[in-house]
Design an enzyme around this catalytic site. Sequence first.
Site, PDB file in Angstrom:
ATOM      1  CE  LYS A 191      -4.008  -2.010  -0.040  1.00 55.91           C
ATOM      2  NZ  LYS A 191      -4.889  -1.900  -1.199  1.00 55.91           N
ATOM      3  CB  SER A 235      -3.756 -10.964   2.428  1.00 55.04           C
ATOM      4  OG  SER A 235      -2.630 -10.133   2.522  1.00 55.04           O
TER       5      SER A 235
END
Length: 267
Positions: free
Chosen positions: A35, A248
């Site tokens: 991110k 994830s």
Amino acid sequence: HPQTTPLVELQNITPKPGVRLFAKLEGQNPSGSIKDRVVNAIIRDAESMGTIRPGDTIIEASSGNTAIALAMVAKQKGYTAHVILPEGVVPSVADLLNLYGAKITWCEPQAGLKGAIEIAKQMAEEFGYYPLSQFSSSVNIETHYNTTGQEIVEALPSVDVFVAGIGTGGTIMGVGKRLRESHPNALIVGVEPQMGERLQGLRSLSEGFIPPLLDLKKIDSRFIVDNANALKTVRLIAEAEGIFPGVSSGATLYAAMRVAQRIDRGN
């Protein structure tokens, strides 16, 4: 400035000799996730257009990684970060946000990310905050096209399958677009959690929120992975390769290994 993250071959866990698995270690970005790329790019884009200036507050809804990336970048650039978090996220997320001095607004867990996005939008309008808008900003896709996808193309002479989590849709759309230019037959595979289960950073599309950036027609297949298999794969890669990823990433690798079983050879 964007940094290239390592691409490593996972030599010990490939399910068959003709298939080579590679992992892009996005955890080596400054705040620990992919991110950083998107947050930095969106803020730089806003600065170049003059829509944000030091001292402004940037607001975003996030289940973790984007919030941490925003808090870090805002601290470095002289902005205030305000994040909307659904209750029930991993406790360490709030600890890191407090360390960076970010403001947190909690929202009901049943409202989910859709509710958090709505609150962020309302607060941006009401208080004049700058909305980061990772779920709808085209800069998200462009960043992964120009950086993540470009780096993979430069590092590997051929890519047969690309597997990525479906969160905002930015990674899978941006990298997928860049890969298809160089490798038109590459399969693009998305990963999502089982409905009702929370995998940090991934969204179940069956829960009713389809990210605006996501074009399902450009994804060849989707894998639904449960928590148990995601965690099992985190342990596997830590033991077999000495790499400690997030949950994830465990889910993504689990799906990649399933795909690898179905093909005879390829990267």
